[in-house]
Write a protein that holds these residues in place. Structure first.
Motif, PDB file in Angstrom:
ATOM      1  N   LYS A 199       0.837  -1.205   0.000  1.00 25.09           N
ATOM      2  CA  LYS A 199       0.000   0.000   0.000  1.00 25.09           C
ATOM      3  C   LYS A 199       0.871   1.254   0.000  1.00 25.09           C
ATOM      4  O   LYS A 199       0.593   2.221  -0.725  1.00 25.09           O
ATOM      5  CB  LYS A 199      -0.920  -0.013   1.216  1.00 25.09           C
ATOM      6  CG  LYS A 199      -1.778   1.234   1.374  1.00 25.09           C
ATOM      7  CD  LYS A 199      -2.711   1.057   2.558  1.00 25.09           C
ATOM      8  CE  LYS A 199      -3.524   2.325   2.831  1.00 25.09           C
ATOM      9  NZ  LYS A 199      -2.691   3.395   3.395  1.00 25.09           N
ATOM     10  N   GLN A 200       1.915   1.248   0.819  1.00 26.86           N
ATOM     11  CA  GLN A 200       2.806   2.400   0.860  1.00 26.86           C
ATOM     12  C   GLN A 200       3.514   2.611  -0.473  1.00 26.86           C
ATOM     13  O   GLN A 200       3.674   3.744  -0.927  1.00 26.86           O
ATOM     14  CB  GLN A 200       3.827   2.219   1.986  1.00 26.86           C
ATOM     15  CG  GLN A 200       3.215   2.279   3.381  1.00 26.86           C
ATOM     16  CD  GLN A 200       4.245   2.042   4.474  1.00 26.86           C
ATOM     17  OE1 GLN A 200       5.403   1.743   4.196  1.00 26.86           O
ATOM     18  NE2 GLN A 200       3.830   2.186   5.724  1.00 26.86           N
ATOM     19  N   GLU A 203       0.917   3.963  -2.913  1.00 21.48           N
ATOM     20  CA  GLU A 203       0.621   5.354  -2.598  1.00 21.48           C
ATOM     21  C   GLU A 203       1.758   6.274  -3.037  1.00 21.48           C
ATOM     22  O   GLU A 203       1.523   7.369  -3.553  1.00 21.48           O
ATOM     23  CB  GLU A 203       0.350   5.518  -1.102  1.00 21.48           C
ATOM     24  CG  GLU A 203      -0.980   4.946  -0.649  1.00 21.48           C
ATOM     25  CD  GLU A 203      -1.189   5.091   0.840  1.00 21.48           C
ATOM     26  OE1 GLU A 203      -0.199   5.413   1.542  1.00 21.48           O
ATOM     27  OE2 GLU A 203      -2.330   4.906   1.305  1.00 21.48           O
ATOM     28  N   HIS A 204       3.000   5.816  -2.815  1.00 23.83           N
ATOM     29  CA  HIS A 204       4.153   6.611  -3.225  1.00 23.83           C
ATOM     30  C   HIS A 204       4.197   6.758  -4.750  1.00 23.83           C
ATOM     31  O   HIS A 204       4.421   7.865  -5.273  1.00 23.83           O
ATOM     32  CB  HIS A 204       5.441   5.962  -2.719  1.00 23.83           C
ATOM     33  CG  HIS A 204       6.680   6.703  -3.103  1.00 23.83           C
ATOM     34  ND1 HIS A 204       7.024   7.926  -2.564  1.00 23.83           N
ATOM     35  CD2 HIS A 204       7.676   6.397  -3.997  1.00 23.83           C
ATOM     36  CE1 HIS A 204       8.158   8.347  -3.089  1.00 23.83           C
ATOM     37  NE2 HIS A 204       8.568   7.434  -3.963  1.00 23.83           N
ATOM     38  N   ASN A 206       1.647   6.431  -6.789  1.00 24.82           N
ATOM     39  CA  ASN A 206       0.499   7.236  -7.193  1.00 24.82           C
ATOM     40  C   ASN A 206       0.766   8.717  -6.981  1.00 24.82           C
ATOM     41  O   ASN A 206       0.393   9.560  -7.823  1.00 24.82           O
ATOM     42  CB  ASN A 206      -0.739   6.803  -6.400  1.00 24.82           C
ATOM     43  CG  ASN A 206      -1.982   7.559  -6.815  1.00 24.82           C
ATOM     44  OD1 ASN A 206      -2.429   7.479  -7.937  1.00 24.82           O
ATOM     45  ND2 ASN A 206      -2.540   8.319  -5.884  1.00 24.82           N
ATOM     46  N   LYS A 207       1.426   9.036  -5.860  1.00 23.33           N
ATOM     47  CA  LYS A 207       1.759  10.430  -5.593  1.00 23.33           C
ATOM     48  C   LYS A 207       2.729  10.961  -6.638  1.00 23.33           C
ATOM     49  O   LYS A 207       2.578  12.095  -7.133  1.00 23.33           O
ATOM     50  CB  LYS A 207       2.369  10.556  -4.195  1.00 23.33           C
ATOM     51  CG  LYS A 207       2.644  11.979  -3.764  1.00 23.33           C
ATOM     52  CD  LYS A 207       3.164  12.043  -2.340  1.00 23.33           C
ATOM     53  CE  LYS A 207       3.425  13.484  -1.920  1.00 23.33           C
ATOM     54  NZ  LYS A 207       3.946  13.556  -0.529  1.00 23.33           N
ATOM     55  N   SER A 269      -7.158  14.764  -7.534  1.00 18.29           N
ATOM     56  CA  SER A 269      -7.504  13.627  -8.385  1.00 18.29           C
ATOM     57  C   SER A 269      -7.555  14.080  -9.826  1.00 18.29           C
ATOM     58  O   SER A 269      -8.182  15.084 -10.160  1.00 18.29           O
ATOM     59  CB  SER A 269      -8.869  13.051  -7.975  1.00 18.29           C
ATOM     60  OG  SER A 269      -9.265  12.041  -8.873  1.00 18.29           O
TER      61      SER A 269
END
Length: 404
Positions: A199-200, A203-204, A206-207, A269
């Motif tokens: 997940k991390q 998320e990284h 995706n960021k 988004s």
């Protein structure tokens, strides 16, 4: 290799393997106990000889089927059922005995059933064995309570061996249950840590992608601003008013697309754009640039939350042409514009554009009108125009991939 080792099996999950191993091992122990007790009760001519012999042959057959069928559930069902019947027969057919050892074997049987076959079968065998002892204590025990039992030393040895083995098996069942729970907790913790780590990472990534896309939209918007500036500089050298007007129309269309990229990099988004916010800003900018001495009011009403990024460009350009045409050909001193969007049937949505101006009709199809038709077709839609005493209406039926 230890005799308690199970045969190789094709079971995949740890829980299934543990249950298979448990049935194999406890069946193996029952076989040894059945053999020893059969021999011992035969030697001392004990009344339970027949029952131990039956249990011995049943467990030998169960080991055979476990090894070659690899299906512990079917074997366990037959094994537990037949042993329950044997215990019940022993209780009701052997008089002048307190039948305490059968109670311990029943506890082993019930716990084993809960562990290997689940709560349903475990509850079933709990009920059956409870009924056996309920009948025994209510209809047979009272008749033997007055009898003075003479317990021989070999019978005491037999009882002590049975109690020891039964207690050991009860402990073994609970140990296996605890082992399964411990393993399940360990695997759940590992899975949680793995999912949290993934997940991390996601998320990284995706960021990073979001920041990259925002930067791209920002650069595109800046490039369009440069194009707009160049066009305005070029328009100053043009003498023809008609050519200047064409330049201004081109500039407003570029600014319409530039505004889309601005909205994209301003939001977290990048999937969809807030349609009401975008269209409100677009119409406001168009009115401010085209109504120097006109008082024009507008409103945007939308029950759609958003429109996908690929459809927002043609939609924005349709609005651009509508508002530009209204400012040029309908409003003299003041006016009002209303825009309404609502979901339609299936993937479609409806858009109604209204202005209360008095159009200067010339009967010719302008370039702006042609653009409206082209962008409407691009959105797989249709439109019609109506005039009445209150003003001019445009009714659009357009297609969107994801209506929200």
């Amino acid at each position: 290799m230890s005799l308690l080792m199970t045969p190789d099996n094709i079971l995949s999950s740890f829980q299934e393997k543990a249950r298979f191993n448990f049935v194999w091992r406890i069946n193996f122990v029952f076989t040894i106990v059945g053999f020893v007790m059969t021999v011992f009760t035969y030697i001392i001519e004990d009344r339970f000889f027949v029952y131990y012999a039956i249990v011995f042959f049943i467990t030998v057959g169960s080991l055979f089927f476990l090894k070659y069928l690899r299906s512990y559930r079917q074997v366990a069902k037959v094994l537990y059922f037949t042993i329950s019947i044997v215990l019940g027969l022993a209780i009701f057919t052997v008089p002048e005995s307190l039948h305490l050892q059968e109670a311990l074997w029943m506890v082993v049987l019930i716990l084993s059933t809960f562990f290997t076959l689940g709560n349903g079968w475990g509850s079933f065998y709990l009920l059956i064995n409870s009924i056996f002892y309920g009948i025994y204590y209510n209809f047979q025990f009272a008749g033997t309570a007055h009898i003075s039992l003479t317990i021989r030393p070999d019978a005491l040895l037999l009882l002590s061996i049975e109690f020891t083995i039964a207690m050991f098996l009860i402990g073994y069942v609970m140990f296996q249950y605890g082992l399964i729970n411990k393993y399940a907790y360990k695997r759940a913790s590992e899975a949680y840590e793995e999912l949290n780590s993934e997940k991390q990472i996601v998320e990284h990534q995706n960021k990073e992608n979001t920041v990259l896309l925002q930067e791209i939209h920002h650069r595109v918007k800046n490039n369009m601003q440069v194009i707009v500036s160049l066009l305005r500089m070029q328009s100053r050298e043009i003498v023809s008013e008609e050519a200047k007007e064409s330049f201004e129309d081109a500039i407003t269309r570029i600014m319409t697309m530039s505004l889309i990229h601005q909205k994209m990099y301003e939001k977290e988004s990048l999937i969809d754009i807030d349609i009401k916010d975008y269209l409100s800003t677009l119409i406001k900018n168009l009115i401010e640039s085209g109504a120097v001495d006109k008082d024009v009011q507008f409103s945007v009403n939308s029950s759609l939350k958003s429109v996908s990024a690929k459809n927002i460009v043609p939609l924005g350009l349709i609005i651009n042409e509508l508002v530009s045409n209204t400012m040029k050909h309908a409003f003299v001193k003041s006016g009002r514009i209303e825009l309404t969007l609502s979901p339609g049937e299936g993937r479609s949505f409806n858009m109604t554009y209204f202005d209360d101006g008095k159009w200067k009709e010339n009967g010719e199809q302008t370039f702006g009108t042609q653009l409206i038709e082209v962008f409407t077709e691009q959105l797989e839609g249709t439109y019609k125009r109506e005039n009445n005493d209150t003003g001019t209406y445009y009714y659009f039926t357009l297609t969107e991939d994801d209506i929200e």
